[in-house]
Scaffold this motif. Structure first.
Motif, PDB file in Angstrom:
ATOM      1  N   MET A  68     -10.593  21.993   3.868  1.00 46.53           N
ATOM      2  CA  MET A  68      -9.275  21.664   3.825  1.00 46.53           C
ATOM      3  C   MET A  68      -8.783  21.585   2.377  1.00 46.53           C
ATOM      4  N   SER A  69      -7.734  21.978   2.100  1.00 48.14           N
ATOM      5  CA  SER A  69      -7.208  21.695   0.773  1.00 48.14           C
ATOM      6  C   SER A  69      -6.665  20.269   0.366  1.00 48.14           C
ATOM      7  N   ASP A  70      -6.855  19.976  -0.894  1.00 45.52           N
ATOM      8  CA  ASP A  70      -6.400  18.683  -1.388  1.00 45.52           C
ATOM      9  C   ASP A  70      -4.883  18.184  -1.039  1.00 45.52           C
ATOM     10  N   GLN A  71      -4.089  19.103  -1.058  1.00 41.25           N
ATOM     11  CA  GLN A  71      -2.893  18.915  -0.800  1.00 41.25           C
ATOM     12  C   GLN A  71      -2.517  18.481   0.817  1.00 41.25           C
ATOM     13  N   ILE A  72      -3.370  19.027   1.724  1.00 41.14           N
ATOM     14  CA  ILE A  72      -3.430  18.713   2.774  1.00 41.14           C
ATOM     15  C   ILE A  72      -3.840  17.616   3.073  1.00 41.14           C
ATOM     16  N   LYS A  73      -5.152  17.256   2.575  1.00 41.65           N
ATOM     17  CA  LYS A  73      -5.552  15.774   2.658  1.00 41.65           C
ATOM     18  C   LYS A  73      -4.736  14.632   2.174  1.00 41.65           C
ATOM     19  N   VAL A  74      -4.070  14.846   1.302  1.00 34.89           N
ATOM     20  CA  VAL A  74      -2.941  13.778   0.613  1.00 34.89           C
ATOM     21  C   VAL A  74      -1.979  13.795   1.616  1.00 34.89           C
ATOM     22  N   VAL A  75      -1.598  14.800   2.451  1.00 35.78           N
ATOM     23  CA  VAL A  75      -0.382  14.670   3.392  1.00 35.78           C
ATOM     24  C   VAL A  75      -0.902  14.009   4.466  1.00 35.78           C
ATOM     25  N   LEU A  76      -2.060  14.130   4.964  1.00 34.29           N
ATOM     26  CA  LEU A  76      -2.408  13.624   6.182  1.00 34.29           C
ATOM     27  C   LEU A  76      -2.905  11.844   5.852  1.00 34.29           C
ATOM     28  N   TYR A  77      -3.234  11.794   4.489  1.00 35.61           N
ATOM     29  CA  TYR A  77      -3.647  10.289   4.381  1.00 35.61           C
ATOM     30  C   TYR A  77      -2.168   9.673   4.282  1.00 35.61           C
ATOM     31  N   ILE A  78      -1.115  10.232   3.778  1.00 39.02           N
ATOM     32  CA  ILE A  78       0.265   9.483   3.700  1.00 39.02           C
ATOM     33  C   ILE A  78       0.692   9.503   4.986  1.00 39.02           C
ATOM     34  N   LYS A  79       0.563  10.313   5.808  1.00 39.63           N
ATOM     35  CA  LYS A  79       0.736  10.390   7.503  1.00 39.63           C
ATOM     36  C   LYS A  79       0.376   9.215   8.087  1.00 39.63           C
ATOM     37  N   ASN A  80      -1.020   9.064   7.844  1.00 39.94           N
ATOM     38  CA  ASN A  80      -1.774   7.989   8.373  1.00 39.94           C
ATOM     39  C   ASN A  80      -1.373   6.418   7.851  1.00 39.94           C
ATOM     40  N   MET A  81      -1.110   6.807   6.575  1.00 41.62           N
ATOM     41  CA  MET A  81      -0.532   5.198   6.148  1.00 41.62           C
ATOM     42  C   MET A  81       0.915   4.860   6.576  1.00 41.62           C
ATOM     43  N   ILE A  82       1.797   5.763   7.013  1.00 38.70           N
ATOM     44  CA  ILE A  82       2.971   5.534   7.082  1.00 38.70           C
ATOM     45  C   ILE A  82       2.891   5.000   8.869  1.00 38.70           C
ATOM     46  N   SER A  83       2.180   5.777   9.653  1.00 39.32           N
ATOM     47  CA  SER A  83       1.854   5.456  10.962  1.00 39.32           C
ATOM     48  C   SER A  83       1.323   3.956  11.046  1.00 39.32           C
ATOM     49  N   ASP A  84       0.425   3.544  10.244  1.00 38.75           N
ATOM     50  CA  ASP A  84       0.072   2.260  10.071  1.00 38.75           C
ATOM     51  C   ASP A  84       0.880   1.132   9.611  1.00 38.75           C
ATOM     52  N   MET A  85       1.903   1.599   8.869  1.00 37.74           N
ATOM     53  CA  MET A  85       2.725   0.705   8.536  1.00 37.74           C
ATOM     54  C   MET A  85       3.869   0.448   9.579  1.00 37.74           C
ATOM     55  N   ILE A  86       4.181   1.590  10.374  1.00 32.20           N
ATOM     56  CA  ILE A  86       5.066   1.501  11.612  1.00 32.20           C
ATOM     57  C   ILE A  86       4.553   0.548  12.471  1.00 32.20           C
ATOM     58  N   PHE A  87       2.916   0.783  12.635  1.00 36.80           N
ATOM     59  CA  PHE A  87       2.625  -0.389  13.816  1.00 36.80           C
ATOM     60  C   PHE A  87       2.539  -1.611  13.225  1.00 36.80           C
ATOM     61  N   LEU A  88       2.263  -1.892  11.832  1.00 33.38           N
ATOM     62  CA  LEU A  88       2.303  -3.281  11.646  1.00 33.38           C
ATOM     63  C   LEU A  88       3.793  -3.717  11.493  1.00 33.38           C
ATOM     64  N   ASN A  89       4.588  -3.181  11.347  1.00 36.29           N
ATOM     65  CA  ASN A  89       6.038  -3.465  11.190  1.00 36.29           C
ATOM     66  C   ASN A  89       6.548  -3.840  12.436  1.00 36.29           C
ATOM     67  N   SER A  90       5.830  -3.112  13.576  1.00 32.90           N
ATOM     68  CA  SER A  90       6.265  -3.351  15.115  1.00 32.90           C
ATOM     69  C   SER A  90       5.721  -4.706  15.354  1.00 32.90           C
ATOM     70  N   ILE A  91       4.523  -5.120  14.752  1.00 28.99           N
ATOM     71  CA  ILE A  91       3.957  -6.330  15.164  1.00 28.99           C
ATOM     72  C   ILE A  91       5.002  -7.517  14.645  1.00 28.99           C
ATOM     73  N   ILE A  92       5.343  -7.174  13.508  1.00 28.00           N
ATOM     74  CA  ILE A  92       6.076  -8.293  12.470  1.00 28.00           C
ATOM     75  C   ILE A  92       7.554  -8.475  13.199  1.00 28.00           C
ATOM     76  N   ALA A  93       7.936  -7.309  13.882  1.00 31.55           N
ATOM     77  CA  ALA A  93       9.410  -7.376  14.509  1.00 31.55           C
ATOM     78  C   ALA A  93       9.233  -8.296  15.644  1.00 31.55           C
ATOM     79  N   THR A  94       8.321  -7.794  16.511  1.00 32.28           N
ATOM     80  CA  THR A  94       8.280  -8.814  17.748  1.00 32.28           C
ATOM     81  C   THR A  94       7.809  -9.937  17.540  1.00 32.28           C
TER      82      THR A  94
END
Length: 90
Positions: A1-27
């Motif tokens: 897997m290329s480094d660019q794909i790894k970075v994109v997947l890392y950022i995607k997972n980080m944003i997913s986690d941030m959305i989850f945490l913000n969901s907790i905060i909102a509720t």
């Protein structure tokens, strides 16, 4: 897997986690608001206001958003836990 794909997947997972945490905060913030309104104005005020039905709809929307961006198999447990916790608040 290329480094660019790894970075994109890392950022995607980080944003997913941030959305989850913000969901907790909102509720939780909605629940805090309800509790403060009940303390200040009394339980009857909260029961007669439009807040509880509105918060229910907002919580459902929060769950839609959290589910939409947390679709991976490893995310299923955290989404299920969040949904159970939110439903206890309703």
């Amino acid at each position: 897997m290329s480094d660019q794909i790894k970075v994109v997947l890392y950022i995607k997972n980080m944003i997913s986690d941030m959305i989850f945490l913000n969901s907790i905060i909102a509720t939780e913030l909605m629940k805090i608001t309800e509790n403060l309104a009940a303390l200040r104005h009394g339980e009857e005020f909260l029961k007669t206001s439009s807040c509880l039905p509105e918060h229910k709809l907002l919580n459902e929307k929060v769950m839609e958003i959290a589910s939409k961006y947390n679709k991976a198999d490893e995310d299923a447990n955290k989404i299920e836990a969040l949904e159970k916790h939110i439903l206890k608040h309703l």
